[in-house]
Design a protein around this motif. Structure first.
Motif, PDB file in Angstrom:
ATOM      1  N   GLY A   1      40.251  44.673  40.837  1.00  0.00           N
ATOM      2  CA  GLY A   1      41.310  43.807  41.347  1.00  0.00           C
ATOM      3  C   GLY A   1      42.251  44.505  42.302  1.00  0.00           C
ATOM      4  N   ALA A   2      42.277  45.834  42.251  1.00  0.00           N
ATOM      5  CA  ALA A   2      43.156  46.598  43.129  1.00  0.00           C
ATOM      6  C   ALA A   2      42.613  46.715  44.551  1.00  0.00           C
ATOM      7  N   TYR A   3      41.303  46.485  44.739  1.00  0.00           N
ATOM      8  CA  TYR A   3      40.725  46.698  46.066  1.00  0.00           C
ATOM      9  C   TYR A   3      39.677  45.658  46.479  1.00  0.00           C
ATOM     10  N   ALA A   4      39.487  44.641  45.667  1.00  0.00           N
ATOM     11  CA  ALA A   4      38.489  43.620  45.993  1.00  0.00           C
ATOM     12  C   ALA A   4      39.099  42.234  45.886  1.00  0.00           C
ATOM     13  N   GLU A   5      38.688  41.343  46.789  1.00  0.00           N
ATOM     14  CA  GLU A   5      39.073  39.937  46.717  1.00  0.00           C
ATOM     15  C   GLU A   5      37.934  39.159  46.082  1.00  0.00           C
ATOM     16  N   GLY A   6      38.266  38.370  45.095  1.00  0.00           N
ATOM     17  CA  GLY A   6      37.244  37.574  44.428  1.00  0.00           C
ATOM     18  C   GLY A   6      37.531  37.517  42.945  1.00  0.00           C
ATOM     19  N   PRO A   7      36.703  36.839  42.235  1.00  0.00           N
ATOM     20  CA  PRO A   7      35.408  36.330  42.671  1.00  0.00           C
ATOM     21  C   PRO A   7      35.514  34.969  43.358  1.00  0.00           C
TER      22      PRO A   7
ATOM     23  N   GLN B   1      23.882  30.603  34.230  1.00  0.00           N
ATOM     24  CA  GLN B   1      23.892  31.657  35.235  1.00  0.00           C
ATOM     25  C   GLN B   1      24.816  31.304  36.382  1.00  0.00           C
ATOM     26  N   PHE B   2      25.176  32.351  37.119  1.00  0.00           N
ATOM     27  CA  PHE B   2      26.046  32.141  38.265  1.00  0.00           C
ATOM     28  C   PHE B   2      25.899  33.288  39.252  1.00  0.00           C
ATOM     29  N   VAL B   3      26.382  33.022  40.461  1.00  0.00           N
ATOM     30  CA  VAL B   3      26.496  34.030  41.502  1.00  0.00           C
ATOM     31  C   VAL B   3      27.927  33.954  42.027  1.00  0.00           C
ATOM     32  N   VAL B   4      28.578  35.108  42.095  1.00  0.00           N
ATOM     33  CA  VAL B   4      29.922  35.199  42.667  1.00  0.00           C
ATOM     34  C   VAL B   4      29.907  36.264  43.755  1.00  0.00           C
ATOM     35  N   SER B   5      30.851  36.153  44.670  1.00  0.00           N
ATOM     36  CA  SER B   5      30.971  37.173  45.711  1.00  0.00           C
ATOM     37  C   SER B   5      32.344  37.826  45.641  1.00  0.00           C
ATOM     38  N   PHE B   6      32.375  39.060  46.135  1.00  0.00           N
ATOM     39  CA  PHE B   6      33.609  39.830  46.266  1.00  0.00           C
ATOM     40  C   PHE B   6      33.623  40.444  47.659  1.00  0.00           C
TER      41      PHE B   6
ATOM     42  N   VAL C   1      30.807  42.936  51.551  1.00  0.00           N
ATOM     43  CA  VAL C   1      30.591  41.818  50.641  1.00  0.00           C
ATOM     44  C   VAL C   1      29.512  42.198  49.620  1.00  0.00           C
ATOM     45  N   PHE C   2      29.832  41.919  48.364  1.00  0.00           N
ATOM     46  CA  PHE C   2      28.906  42.147  47.256  1.00  0.00           C
ATOM     47  C   PHE C   2      28.818  40.882  46.418  1.00  0.00           C
ATOM     48  N   TYR C   3      27.667  40.700  45.795  1.00  0.00           N
ATOM     49  CA  TYR C   3      27.425  39.561  44.914  1.00  0.00           C
ATOM     50  C   TYR C   3      27.104  40.060  43.521  1.00  0.00           C
TER      51      TYR C   3
ATOM     52  N   ALA D   1      35.777  37.306  27.633  1.00  0.00           N
ATOM     53  CA  ALA D   1      36.860  37.683  26.727  1.00  0.00           C
ATOM     54  C   ALA D   1      36.732  39.130  26.250  1.00  0.00           C
ATOM     55  N   GLY D   2      35.657  39.796  26.643  1.00  0.00           N
ATOM     56  CA  GLY D   2      35.366  41.132  26.141  1.00  0.00           C
ATOM     57  C   GLY D   2      35.950  42.259  26.974  1.00  0.00           C
ATOM     58  N   PRO D   3      35.780  43.475  26.483  1.00  0.00           N
ATOM     59  CA  PRO D   3      36.409  44.645  27.110  1.00  0.00           C
ATOM     60  C   PRO D   3      35.817  45.030  28.468  1.00  0.00           C
ATOM     61  N   TYR D   4      34.539  44.794  28.703  1.00  0.00           N
ATOM     62  CA  TYR D   4      33.916  45.236  29.955  1.00  0.00           C
ATOM     63  C   TYR D   4      34.399  44.390  31.126  1.00  0.00           C
ATOM     64  N   PHE D   5      34.510  43.099  30.909  1.00  0.00           N
ATOM     65  CA  PHE D   5      35.027  42.169  31.908  1.00  0.00           C
ATOM     66  C   PHE D   5      36.453  42.559  32.289  1.00  0.00           C
ATOM     67  N   GLY D   6      37.286  42.763  31.279  1.00  0.00           N
ATOM     68  CA  GLY D   6      38.680  43.127  31.522  1.00  0.00           C
ATOM     69  C   GLY D   6      38.828  44.444  32.252  1.00  0.00           C
ATOM     70  N   ALA D   7      38.038  45.440  31.870  1.00  0.00           N
ATOM     71  CA  ALA D   7      38.107  46.751  32.519  1.00  0.00           C
ATOM     72  C   ALA D   7      37.663  46.662  33.975  1.00  0.00           C
ATOM     73  N   PHE D   8      36.624  45.876  34.235  1.00  0.00           N
ATOM     74  CA  PHE D   8      36.156  45.708  35.611  1.00  0.00           C
ATOM     75  C   PHE D   8      37.251  45.109  36.487  1.00  0.00           C
ATOM     76  N   PHE D   9      37.875  44.029  36.027  1.00  0.00           N
ATOM     77  CA  PHE D   9      38.895  43.378  36.848  1.00  0.00           C
ATOM     78  C   PHE D   9      40.163  44.208  36.950  1.00  0.00           C
ATOM     79  N   ALA D  10      40.464  45.000  35.933  1.00  0.00           N
ATOM     80  CA  ALA D  10      41.632  45.883  36.015  1.00  0.00           C
ATOM     81  C   ALA D  10      41.458  46.886  37.146  1.00  0.00           C
ATOM     82  N   GLU D  11      40.231  47.368  37.332  1.00  0.00           N
ATOM     83  CA  GLU D  11      39.981  48.318  38.428  1.00  0.00           C
ATOM     84  C   GLU D  11      39.741  47.598  39.748  1.00  0.00           C
TER      85      GLU D  11
END
Length: 104
Positions: A80-86, A3-8, A50-52, A68-78
């Motif tokens: 990444g344009a307006y959030a700093e992180g993780p 498990q992990f916690v990241v912030s944006f 700030v979101f976690y 490596a999956g599609p959901y991770f990639g789609a999230f960062f593609a969107e």
């Protein structure tokens, strides 16, 4: 379990976009990735920009499959344009009675 916690940090005009994208990723991951156990989107109580993400996987291999999956990639593609992180705040494996402890 891994498990992990990241912030944006999100631009104010994109807070709703970030929450929508993160919650979609959470729903899709939990529904379609067998190793996904928990995926929570948390708003910081002091800073509205700030979101976690608090995520739990069966093991590190399950997380790597998610990454490596599609959901991770789609999230960062969107996002990444307006959030700093993780920014990684915590990551590790839950210690159980049957797991040897690491020596320092």
């Amino acid at each position: 379990m891994y498990q992990f916690v990241v912030s944006f940090t999100v631009r104010p005009e994109h807070r709703d976009d970030f929450v929508r994208a993160a919650r979609k990723t959470a729903r899709d991951s939990l529904a379609n990735e067998p190793g996904s156990r928990r995926f929570e989107v948390i708003a910081d109580e002091a800073n509205p920009d700030v979101f976690y993400l608090n995520e739990v996987y069966a093991d590190v291999d399950a997380f790597n499959a998610h990454a490596a999956g599609p959901y991770f990639g789609a999230f960062f593609a969107e996002a990444g344009a307006y959030a700093e992180g993780p920014t990684w705040l915590m990551r590790g494996t839950v210690v159980t009675d049957h797991q040897p402890r690491r020596r320092a």
